[in-house]
Scaffold this motif. Structure first.
Motif, short mmCIF file in Angstrom:
data_model
loop_
_atom_site.label_atom_id
_atom_site.label_comp_id
_atom_site.label_asym_id
_atom_site.label_seq_id
_atom_site.Cartn_x
_atom_site.Cartn_y
_atom_site.Cartn_z
N GLU A 110 0.72 -1.02 -0.18
CA GLU A 110 -0.02 0.27 0.50
C GLU A 110 0.93 1.35 0.15
OE1 GLU A 110 -2.63 -0.12 3.17
OE2 GLU A 110 -3.78 -2.08 2.22
N SER A 112 4.23 1.18 -1.34
CA SER A 112 4.63 1.47 -2.40
C SER A 112 3.78 1.57 -3.24
CB SER A 112 4.69 0.18 -2.42
OG SER A 112 4.22 -0.75 -3.23
N TRP A 113 2.59 1.98 -3.37
CA TRP A 113 1.53 2.32 -5.17
C TRP A 113 1.75 3.42 -3.94
CZ3 TRP A 113 -0.12 1.63 -9.14
CH2 TRP A 113 -1.39 2.01 -9.45
N GLN A 116 4.81 5.66 -5.72
CA GLN A 116 4.56 5.45 -6.82
C GLN A 116 4.27 6.35 -7.50
OE1 GLN A 116 5.17 0.92 -9.12
NE2 GLN A 116 4.61 0.30 -7.00
N GLU A 117 3.08 6.47 -7.09
CA GLU A 117 2.33 7.49 -7.44
C GLU A 117 3.21 9.00 -7.30
OE1 GLU A 117 -2.63 6.87 -7.75
OE2 GLU A 117 -1.81 7.71 -5.60
N THR A 142 3.83 -2.23 -15.44
CA THR A 142 5.13 -1.84 -14.19
C THR A 142 6.32 -2.02 -14.70
OG1 THR A 142 3.49 -1.56 -12.18
CG2 THR A 142 5.08 -2.75 -11.95
N THR A 197 5.59 2.61 -12.09
CA THR A 197 4.13 2.21 -12.83
C THR A 197 3.97 3.35 -13.54
OG1 THR A 197 3.61 0.99 -11.22
CG2 THR A 197 1.86 1.78 -12.33
N LEU A 483 -5.48 -4.84 -10.85
CA LEU A 483 -4.67 -4.00 -9.34
C LEU A 483 -3.66 -5.08 -8.60
CD1 LEU A 483 -6.31 -1.01 -8.17
CD2 LEU A 483 -4.39 -1.26 -9.84
N ARG A 486 -1.00 -7.00 -10.70
CA ARG A 486 -0.20 -5.87 -11.11
C ARG A 486 1.31 -5.49 -9.47
NH1 ARG A 486 3.16 -1.70 -9.01
NH2 ARG A 486 1.29 -2.17 -7.35
N THR A 487 0.55 -5.59 -8.37
CA THR A 487 0.92 -6.09 -6.57
C THR A 487 1.64 -7.35 -6.94
OG1 THR A 487 -0.95 -5.01 -5.95
CG2 THR A 487 0.50 -6.09 -4.37
N GLU A 490 4.75 -6.10 -9.14
CA GLU A 490 5.73 -5.74 -8.65
C GLU A 490 6.19 -7.19 -7.14
OE1 GLU A 490 5.77 -1.90 -5.76
OE2 GLU A 490 4.08 -2.45 -6.64
#
Length: 724
Positions: A110, A112-113, A116-117, A142, A197, A483, A486-487, A490
């Protein structure tokens, strides 16, 4: 030999470029109708379509373009993406260790997202959900970028390692290793995140998919030619082809070769074993969809993102569809919210333009002169001011005269004047406009957009909002699946590609329930508990040892709409009370972590216990030094006062915080509140002005001398054997 090798490489790249452009051209044919649909959607959202207005009325008609399509997309996108996604990981092993590892993964990914944003400087979730809502297709990409992001960190680590290697001052290797690890981890915390990402516009993404996954993925985009050629070290020849810079024209000639075109086509092609980037100049791109050839400007062989057994890609693209349908056609497999309403927006704007033009023409009145038949006005010839017609049998009006008269307001004319009734739009036009508005409202009901009537109950509103939002549930479900994949990707990249600990800043595990469990949205909970969350946040790390080959995650979105949130809570509450499900199942269904909630409830229950609160209060007062000797609490049955400070279940030899020792007098050093004064043998020593302590009695807080306000220095030096 070198020249022959270069020629072979160039020939191979030329063949590969021709093969890639041929496949991409085939993909362009396969996705032609989908791309046309996306262009129509873009025109509807941005009101770029033409209106059907006759040429004779274009001078007076003011085109009306309603923002309904944009409002529908923005409202639904904001409702689905206002809260950040939450990650859930099922424990790999049973017991406390497996649960702690799962919580560590959840909190880290959570965080890390969010990082990245922040690094991308784009609201990735909103852009991804916006594409799903408007076009029915969203794509995230990603990739691992540790070489570029950690370039400075690796250089600093090498210099530090060299300095520690040359250092020879009697420091053992274990201490050097500990210092190196601590310093390099600090470097990584300050460096950019090694995984990036970004969102991919769905109209640029084309693919071939089989039952095992994606066998081919490509991005086709038009990019500025100066930026692309400079970035990849290429140039242009006289034919407008992209060539290596050694064979290109001087840069001053590029503009002449490009002509009126200012972009080159960039093709990023992925299969299970390699990635290639091809640039196509104006002489190589035949039309908007096809290219004759190109130049391979970058090639990555054996990227490791593919599955050699199924010959499909595991990443880096993660594709989600909107409202899925049984169709296999790209333009109908996933639909957006606007699909089916695209023809209504130009029609509504056209009819509103007609209505506004009618209002404009009839808003300014036109007059005419009216005279009864056979009656002549004294002083005015029968034919009007010019006297061209004598003895007219009918009344004169503006249509009978070649010259018009100017009507002045307030002037009394000797003849009758009346306004001309211009033709108005018929009642059918209003009916058509109302019918179109009613059909468009299906895409965004008024109860979801916040428009409600005062005669409806809250339960009815929640039910109506819930039923209206059912059309969005497929979009949310497909987005959560993408999503989650994608996690997992990663996580795999950290273990297999980065191969080091990765850092992100976020909520610490085990600090209680996350804001989604407070019965409100995360945004509201984050605003009300911001001060508490600031104390819970810290640097989180995860590495290959924590992941250990297990990469299965699910992601949950928390849409913020006036929906059935209260109904969901009531339903799960009744199911728990009636024994239809456990408390943990209800918490997980509402988007929470049962283990964290259980710990938080246990901490709250302990804090509400009177005995624990009394002990905490006494210890706080004694630390602050506000208890006198008479007020100092005594132990049970008149025992030692220090025993009253021992937590329940602890032995007399247990170390008590703040320097208290069981069975020893609590003597304080002047200037150190709450710190016992110990002599060189570890026993209590006397302090000036503290008679009770010198006699071995109680703490003697009432007889303490004033504490000096000078700085206090604590030494961590441990005496070496032999008195060193």
């Amino acid at each position: 030999m070198a020249a022959r090798k270069s020629t072979t490489t160039e020939t191979t790249d030329a063949y590969r470029a021709a093969e890639i452009t041929e496949r991409v051209n085939q993909l362009g044919d396969d996705f032609q109708k989908r791309d046309e649909l996306y262009r129509t959607i873009d025109k509807a959202v941005h009101s770029e379509y033409g209106l059907n207005v006759p040429e004779a009325y274009q001078a007076t008609a003011m085109e009306i373009r309603t923002p309904l399509a944009m409002n529908i997309v923005n409202t639904v996108t904001a409702a689905l993406s206002v809260n950040p996604p939450s990650v859930n990981c099922e424990p790999l092993t049973r017991g406390l260790k497996g649960q702690q590892n799962a919580e560590k993964r959840e909190h880290f990914f959570e965080a890390s997202w969010a990082r990245q944003e922040s690094d991308s400087r784009r609201p990735l979730l909103r852009l991804f959900m916006g594409s799903l809502v408007a076009k029915g297709e969203g794509v995230l990409k990603t990739v691992e970028r540790s070489k570029a992001a950690w370039g400075e960190y690796r250089a600093q680590s090498k210099r530090l390692l060299q300095d520690l290697t040359t250092l020879d001052d009697g420091v053992d290797q274990e201490a050097k290793d500990a210092y190196y690890d601590e310093t390099t981890e600090g470097y990584k915390r300050g460096a950019p995140y090694p995984i990036a990402t970004t969102d991919v516009p769905p109209e640029q993404f084309r693919y071939w998919r089989n039952e095992d996954g994606y066998s081919v993925c490509s991005e086709v985009a038009e990019v500025p030619y100066l930026e692309a050629l400079t970035r990849y070290g290429a140039g242009l020849d006289a034919r407008g082809h992209v060539v290596p810079s050694a064979y290109s024209l001087p840069r001053s000639e590029w503009q002449r070769v490009m002509g009126s075109v200012r972009t080159v086509r960039r093709i990023e092609y992925w299969d299970y074993k390699e990635c290639a980037i091809v640039l196509c100049g104006p002489g190589q791109a035949r039309n908007a969809r096809k290219a004759s050839s190109g130049e391979v400007v970058r090639r990555i062989a054996n990227h490791g993102y593919g599955n050699p057994w199924t010959k499909t890609l595991n990443g880096p693209y993660f594709h989600a569809q909107g409202i899925t349908t049984p169709s296999r056609l790209p333009e109908k497999a996933g639909l957006g919210v606007l699909y089916g309403f695209l023809s209504l927006f130009p029609a509504l704007d056209t009819y509103l333009t007609i209505q506004s033009n009618s209002a404009f023409l009839t808003g300014f009145a036109a007059f005419r002169r009216r005279t009864p038949p056979g009656q002549l006005v004294p002083g005015i010839p029968a034919g009007g001011p010019g006297g061209t017609t004598q003895g007219a049998a009918f009344g004169n009006d503006a249509g009978d005269l070649q010259a018009r008269e100017r009507i002045e307001p307030g002037y009394v004319y000797p003849y009758d004047v009346e306004a001309l009734e211009m033709p108005r739009s018929g009642p059918d036009l209003d009916k058509v406009i109302l019918a179109i508005r009613a059909m468009i409202e299906i895409a965004l009901p008024s109860v979801v957009s916040g428009v409600i009537s005062g005669d409806e109950s809250g339960y009815a509103l929640n039910q109506a909002a819930h039923l209206a939002r059912l059309a969005w549930d497929p979009i949310v479900g497909n987005a959560e699946r993408a999503l989650g994949e994608r996690t997992a990707w990663e996580s795999w990249l950290i273990e297999r590609k980065v191969k080091e600990n990765v850092w992100a800043f976020g909520d610490s595990p085990g600090a209680g329930s996350r804001p989604v469990l407070l019965g409100r949205s995360r945004m509201a909970a984050r605003d009300t508990a911001r001060s508490v969350r600031q104390t819970r946040q810290s640097w989180l790390s995860i590495g290959p040892e924590d992941l250990n080959g297990y990469h299965r995650y699910t992601v949950r979105l928390d849409p913020e709409t006036p929906s059935n949130r209260v109904i969901e809570v009531r339903t799960h509450t009744e199911m728990v009370n009636n024994g239809f499900e456990t408390r943990a199942q209800a918490i997980e269904a509402l988007g929470g972590d049962p283990a964290e909630v259980q710990r938080g409830r246990m901490v709250e229950a302990l804090m509400e216990d009177p005995e624990i609160m009394a002990r905490l209060r006494k210890r706080t007062f004694q630390r602050l030094g506000i208890l006198t000797q008479d007020q100092t609490p005594q132990g049970p049955e008149g025992g030692n006062p220090a025993e009253a400070m021992i937590p329940p279940g602890a032995s007399a030899s247990t170390n008590v915080p703040n320097g208290f020792e069981a069975g020893a007098p609590n003597v304080f050093q002047p200037g150190q509140a709450g710190q016992p004064l110990m002599n060189g043998q570890g026993g209590p020593a006397s302090a000036p002005g503290n008679a009770a302590a010198n006699r071995g009695g109680g703490p003697g807080l009432g007889n303490m001398a004033p504490r000096p306000q000078g700085p206090q220095i604590r030494s961590n030096h441990v005496p070496l054997p032999g008195g060193g």
